[in-house]
Design a protein around this motif. Sequence first.
Motif, mmCIF file in Angstrom:
data_model
loop_
_atom_site.group_PDB
_atom_site.id
_atom_site.type_symbol
_atom_site.label_atom_id
_atom_site.label_comp_id
_atom_site.label_asym_id
_atom_site.label_seq_id
_atom_site.Cartn_x
_atom_site.Cartn_y
_atom_site.Cartn_z
ATOM 1 N N MET A 1 -102.501 -58.629 91.211
ATOM 2 C CA MET A 1 -101.665 -59.414 92.090
ATOM 3 C C MET A 1 -100.851 -60.394 91.252
ATOM 4 N N LYS A 2 -99.550 -60.428 91.495
ATOM 5 C CA LYS A 2 -98.667 -61.328 90.752
ATOM 6 C C LYS A 2 -98.581 -62.674 91.457
ATOM 7 N N LYS A 3 -98.494 -63.725 90.641
ATOM 8 C CA LYS A 3 -98.482 -65.069 91.215
ATOM 9 C C LYS A 3 -97.285 -65.856 90.716
ATOM 10 N N ALA A 4 -96.974 -66.903 91.483
ATOM 11 C CA ALA A 4 -95.909 -67.841 91.124
ATOM 12 C C ALA A 4 -96.381 -69.242 91.479
ATOM 13 N N LEU A 5 -95.831 -70.216 90.766
ATOM 14 C CA LEU A 5 -96.090 -71.623 91.054
ATOM 15 C C LEU A 5 -94.924 -72.162 91.860
ATOM 16 N N LEU A 6 -95.218 -72.746 93.010
ATOM 17 C CA LEU A 6 -94.205 -73.343 93.871
ATOM 18 C C LEU A 6 -94.321 -74.857 93.757
ATOM 19 N N VAL A 7 -93.271 -75.507 93.231
ATOM 20 C CA VAL A 7 -93.240 -76.964 93.031
ATOM 21 C C VAL A 7 -92.271 -77.531 94.062
ATOM 22 N N ILE A 8 -92.804 -78.289 95.005
ATOM 23 C CA ILE A 8 -92.041 -78.709 96.176
ATOM 24 C C ILE A 8 -91.571 -80.165 96.063
ATOM 25 N N ASP A 9 -90.275 -80.365 96.134
ATOM 26 C CA ASP A 9 -89.622 -81.660 96.361
ATOM 27 C C ASP A 9 -89.979 -82.781 95.391
ATOM 28 N N LEU A 10 -90.217 -82.473 94.148
ATOM 29 C CA LEU A 10 -90.444 -83.539 93.164
ATOM 30 C C LEU A 10 -89.089 -84.006 92.643
ATOM 31 N N GLN A 11 -88.401 -84.705 93.533
ATOM 32 C CA GLN A 11 -87.040 -85.168 93.295
ATOM 33 C C GLN A 11 -87.022 -86.690 93.182
ATOM 34 N N ASN A 12 -85.987 -87.201 92.528
ATOM 35 C CA ASN A 12 -85.856 -88.647 92.353
ATOM 36 C C ASN A 12 -85.905 -89.394 93.679
ATOM 37 N N CYS A 15 -89.630 -89.198 95.111
ATOM 38 C CA CYS A 15 -90.657 -89.904 94.331
ATOM 39 C C CYS A 15 -90.356 -91.389 94.156
ATOM 40 N N LYS A 16 -89.138 -91.812 94.476
ATOM 41 C CA LYS A 16 -88.749 -93.227 94.483
ATOM 42 C C LYS A 16 -89.109 -93.939 93.181
ATOM 43 N N ASP A 17 -88.596 -93.427 92.063
ATOM 44 C CA ASP A 17 -88.823 -94.042 90.746
ATOM 45 C C ASP A 17 -90.305 -94.188 90.414
ATOM 46 N N GLY A 18 -91.090 -93.176 90.775
ATOM 47 C CA GLY A 18 -92.508 -93.189 90.446
ATOM 48 C C GLY A 18 -93.365 -94.019 91.368
ATOM 49 N N LYS A 19 -92.822 -94.466 92.479
ATOM 50 C CA LYS A 19 -93.576 -95.314 93.405
ATOM 51 C C LYS A 19 -94.455 -94.507 94.365
ATOM 52 N N TRP A 61 -81.163 -86.209 94.593
ATOM 53 C CA TRP A 61 -81.452 -84.787 94.825
ATOM 54 C C TRP A 61 -82.069 -84.134 93.587
ATOM 55 N N ASN A 62 -81.724 -84.608 92.410
ATOM 56 C CA ASN A 62 -82.191 -83.994 91.164
ATOM 57 C C ASN A 62 -83.703 -84.094 91.014
ATOM 58 N N LEU A 63 -84.269 -83.099 90.319
ATOM 59 C CA LEU A 63 -85.690 -83.144 89.997
ATOM 60 C C LEU A 63 -85.973 -84.333 89.091
ATOM 61 N N ALA A 106 -94.607 -82.678 96.748
ATOM 62 C CA ALA A 106 -94.553 -83.804 97.676
ATOM 63 C C ALA A 106 -93.777 -83.371 98.930
ATOM 64 N N GLN A 107 -93.905 -83.968 99.962
ATOM 65 C CA GLN A 107 -94.907 -84.874 100.455
ATOM 66 C C GLN A 107 -95.933 -84.087 101.239
ATOM 67 N N VAL A 108 -97.175 -84.463 101.094
ATOM 68 C CA VAL A 108 -98.290 -83.694 101.639
ATOM 69 C C VAL A 108 -98.153 -83.444 103.141
ATOM 70 N N GLU A 109 -97.740 -84.435 103.908
ATOM 71 C CA GLU A 109 -97.732 -84.310 105.376
ATOM 72 C C GLU A 109 -96.476 -83.649 105.927
ATOM 73 N N TYR A 110 -95.499 -83.424 105.096
ATOM 74 C CA TYR A 110 -94.256 -82.806 105.553
ATOM 75 C C TYR A 110 -94.068 -81.433 104.910
ATOM 76 N N CYS A 111 -93.366 -81.395 103.826
ATOM 77 C CA CYS A 111 -92.936 -80.129 103.238
ATOM 78 C C CYS A 111 -94.078 -79.328 102.625
ATOM 79 N N VAL A 112 -95.047 -79.992 102.029
ATOM 80 C CA VAL A 112 -96.164 -79.254 101.440
ATOM 81 C C VAL A 112 -96.986 -78.595 102.549
ATOM 82 N N ASP A 113 -97.382 -79.357 103.552
ATOM 83 C CA ASP A 113 -98.181 -78.801 104.652
ATOM 84 C C ASP A 113 -97.441 -77.683 105.378
ATOM 85 N N THR A 114 -96.190 -77.903 105.704
ATOM 86 C CA THR A 114 -95.427 -76.891 106.439
ATOM 87 C C THR A 114 -95.287 -75.613 105.626
#
Length: 163
Positions: A1-12, A15-19, A61-63, A106-114
């Motif tokens: 089985m082939k796999k991929a890593l999905l990285v969701i919404d780690l955008q500036n 993440c609000k400057d690391g906050k 918008w940028n990562l 990110a974010q667990v309750e929105y895009c990650v969960d959905t």
Amino acid sequence: MKKALLVIDLQNGVCKDGKIYNYRNIIENINDQIDQFHLNNDPVIFIQHKDEDLIHGLFEWNLISDLHNNDNDYYIEKIHADSFYKTNLYELLRRLDINRLQICGAQVEYCVDTTIKVAHDLGYQLTMVHNSTTTFDNEYLKANRMINFYENIWNNRFLDFIE
């Protein structure tokens, strides 16, 4: 089985400057996963949300610059919490013959969960490494409690946690 890593919404703008909660540890953990996928020549797919606050091409918008992404990775723009909704993600995964997804971001309750629930419904086998998703405190729950809450819902129902 082939796999991929999905990285969701780690955008500036997300993440609000690391906050965002536990930023340094989350990014270190996710970069370890990205590095492992790159080493194994497994696809890494970055999902970027676009809306009135996250405008394509602008800083928000940028990562985030801390990610170990490269030109060989895949990049998908979305307009909904569901990473499959009106995107070419499903077609990309079919073309790459992917049937397993490792999820983080990110974010667990929105895009990650959905995205987890939609991907599960589409028949993908899903995994996650603990400490791979994050969010902000809200009026109902602190971020760490929210993450634990969702991980408990996902565990052995929608995905399997791996080391």
